[in-house]
Design an enzyme around this catalytic site. Structure first.
Site, PDB file in Angstrom:
ATOM      1  N   ASP A   1       0.851  -1.193   0.000  1.00 18.82           N
ATOM      2  CA  ASP A   1       0.000   0.000   0.000  1.00 18.82           C
ATOM      3  C   ASP A   1       0.893   1.252   0.000  1.00 18.82           C
ATOM      4  O   ASP A   1       0.642   2.219   0.719  1.00 18.82           O
ATOM      5  CB  ASP A   1      -0.972   0.017   1.184  1.00 18.82           C
ATOM      6  CG  ASP A   1      -2.009   1.141   1.068  1.00 18.82           C
ATOM      7  OD1 ASP A   1      -2.104   1.769  -0.002  1.00 18.82           O
ATOM      8  OD2 ASP A   1      -2.718   1.388   2.057  1.00 18.82           O
TER       9      ASP A   1
ATOM     10  N   HIS B   1       3.370  10.777  -0.022  1.00 22.28           N
ATOM     11  CA  HIS B   1       2.840  12.136   0.153  1.00 22.28           C
ATOM     12  C   HIS B   1       4.006  13.086   0.360  1.00 22.28           C
ATOM     13  O   HIS B   1       5.032  12.701   0.922  1.00 22.28           O
ATOM     14  CB  HIS B   1       1.927  12.211   1.383  1.00 22.28           C
ATOM     15  CG  HIS B   1       0.649  11.459   1.245  1.00 22.28           C
ATOM     16  ND1 HIS B   1      -0.349  11.831   0.359  1.00 22.28           N
ATOM     17  CD2 HIS B   1       0.192  10.350   1.865  1.00 22.28           C
ATOM     18  CE1 HIS B   1      -1.363  10.982   0.457  1.00 22.28           C
ATOM     19  NE2 HIS B   1      -1.056  10.066   1.357  1.00 22.28           N
TER      20      HIS B   1
ATOM     21  N   PHE C   1      -3.770  10.317   4.902  1.00 16.70           N
ATOM     22  CA  PHE C   1      -3.471   8.935   5.294  1.00 16.70           C
ATOM     23  C   PHE C   1      -2.426   8.363   4.347  1.00 16.70           C
ATOM     24  O   PHE C   1      -2.448   8.642   3.149  1.00 16.70           O
ATOM     25  CB  PHE C   1      -4.726   8.071   5.172  1.00 16.70           C
ATOM     26  CG  PHE C   1      -5.810   8.374   6.164  1.00 16.70           C
ATOM     27  CD1 PHE C   1      -5.748   7.861   7.451  1.00 16.70           C
ATOM     28  CD2 PHE C   1      -6.911   9.147   5.809  1.00 16.70           C
ATOM     29  CE1 PHE C   1      -6.773   8.110   8.361  1.00 16.70           C
ATOM     30  CE2 PHE C   1      -7.930   9.405   6.714  1.00 16.70           C
ATOM     31  CZ  PHE C   1      -7.863   8.882   7.996  1.00 16.70           C
TER      32      PHE C   1
HETATM   33 ZN    ZN Z   1      -6.785   1.564   0.561  1.00 20.53          ZN
END
Ligand code: ZN
Length: 462
Positions: A336, A340, A354
């Site tokens: 994942d 950022h 997130f």
């Molecule tokens: Zn996700």
């Protein structure tokens, strides 16, 4: 005579190919970008480059089926060149990118754009997923058949979750018709509302809004029921909660076409990490401290590099994820990888986006928590990064069979090293594992017979 292109002889490594139940110290010969043979005393063409893999693991190229490359539209965070470079450094020869870009990957044209750009600028294979709904808005189905024809390997609204069960049912029916798996980010909005960390002891102590485990489990249960109802393959992404693992285990026993994945941060860290390194190492990090050689990495409380979706959960949840990986309930490992910019993360915990990066740390963290911790044999770990994702997505990858594309990863499972985000190939530095001593590292990443990345000490002098 010229030596053949994209050809290589890897000698003396421990060759592990779970797809063929093969595990033995031997040689691997690559000719013209394809696997030619595995075995002892191979006759290689004259002038072929040799790679001494003694003491290393040689396996099918690792695959990460959950990566955010941020193209198009968010290239300040990452792009195809930097994202695939980070993948290569982490030992990954294939990655699957998520469609929550700007615009979202919800039309055949955008799929074509990514595939074209990836072929030109990427150093590893990039497979594309398409959105389930237009603009990932959860209201109207995307043209699923058109996306399939454009080459997507799955559909997902990752980052978001289709809340309307009837719409999700229709998506599953179309997906089944087009033989596409549906990957789902499991989050019930009415339960999660604006939660920023796991709802429990630490969210109360820290005064942060909670994201309860039930917010994930409700959707995992929904997906099990819809997989049963429609016969579509549904894959639950980045599982974080003990209840999700229990639901999945029970459903798989009944033969429901449901699967799941886990990311290292969910089986390494816990929500105590949001309270700062002191709390984490005292409460939940004891088993990992031994890898750090006495010097424990430090971070402050409310560090936004520990904010991801779904959030870090309790030690009990972490244990359940590890058990699910060990008993085969969870068949797939992935990162994942969610880059950022610094300026986006350097704000109050409530306001930070997130997500964390992960491509360069996931192999080591998985080895540490599963293989070095003696929870899982090495071949099973490799299967979760190779043959298992290829089966889910129908990719012709993940094996060292003769004739297969020569995507190969060479790694040293015992190499101890310190991860430093300043040395990362990713554009972004939002990793909670900066400064961690890790055990296990890729030393060479080979895509189609070409070494796209290698540890400097491993490069053969020209
Ligand atoms: Zn996700």
């Amino acid at each position: 005579m010229l030596a053949p292109m994209n050809s290589l002889l890897l000698t003396g490594g421990r060759v592990v190919d779970p797809a063929n139940h093969f595990d033995s110290s031997t040689d691997l010969l690559i000719i013209d970008g394809k696997i030619s043979a595995v075995g002892n005393y191979l006759t290689a063409p004259k002038g072929i480059e040799e790679f001494d893999a003694k003491g290393k693991i040689v396996c099918p190229g690792l695959i990460d089926l959950h990566v955010h490359l941020r193209e198009p539209g968010q290239t300040a965070k990452e792009n195809l060149a930097t994202g695939t470079a980070a993948a290569a450094r982490g030992g990954f020869t294939s990655i699957v990118c998520m469609p929550n870009t700007l615009p979202a990957i919800d039309t055949a044209g955008t799929v074509a754009l990514i595939r074209e750009r990836a072929a030109r600028e990427g150093v590893v294979n990039v497979f594309v997923t398409g959105a389930i709904t237009k603009n990932i808005a959860g209201e109207e189905l995307a043209p699923i058949g058109g996306l399939k024809h454009a080459g997507v390997v799955a559909i997902t609204d990752d980052g978001h979750c289709v809340q309307n069960h009837e719409l999700m049912r229709h998506a599953c029916q179309y997906a089944k018709m087009f033989d596409l798996p549906v990957m789902d980010h499991c989050q019930d909005y009415s339960l999660v509302t604006d939660g920023v960390m796991h709802e429990g002891y630490w969210s109360t102590v820290l005064g942060l809004r909670g994201w309860p485990s039930a917010g994930e489990e409700v959707i995992v249960a929904r997906n099990i029921l819809l997989a049963e109802l429609t016969g579509a393959k549904i894959h639950c992404q980045h599982l974080s909660a003990a209840g999700s693992v229990a639901l999945l285990r029970e459903a798989k026993k009944r033969g429901v076409p449901i699967s799941g994945e886990a990311c290292p941060h969910h089986f390494v860290l816990t929500d105590a990490a949001v309270a700062g390194s002191g709390k984490f190492w005292v409460d939940d990090g004891k088993g990992l401290a031994k890898f750090q050689g006495g010097e424990l990495p430090e971070w402050p409380k409310y560090d936004t590099n520990f904010k991801m979706n779904p959030p870090l959960r309790t030690a009990r949840d972490r244990e359940a994820i590890l058990e699910g990986l060990a008993d085969g309930t969870i068949e797939i490992l992935c990162s994942d990888h969610a880059p950022h910019c610094d300026f986006e993360k350097e704000v109050e915990f409530d306001y930070a986006p997130f997500g964390i990066t992960g491509l360069e740390t996931e192999l080591a963290l998985s080895l540490m928590q599963l293989v070095h911790a003696k929870r899982l044999p090495l071949a099973d770990l490799i299967a979760k990064f190779t043959v298992n994702p290829t089966r889910l997505l129908n990719l012709s990858k993940g094996t060292l069979s003769a004739g297969a594309d020569a995507d190969v990863t060479v790694f040293d499972p015992d190499c101890e090293w310190v991860f430093n985000t300043d040395e990362s190939a990713s554009k972004s530095k939002n990793s909670p594992f900066n400064g961690w001593k890790l055990k296990g590292k890729a030393v060479a990443t080979i895509v189609g017979g070409k070494t796209v990345w290698a540890e400097k000490s491993e490069l053969v002098a020209a």
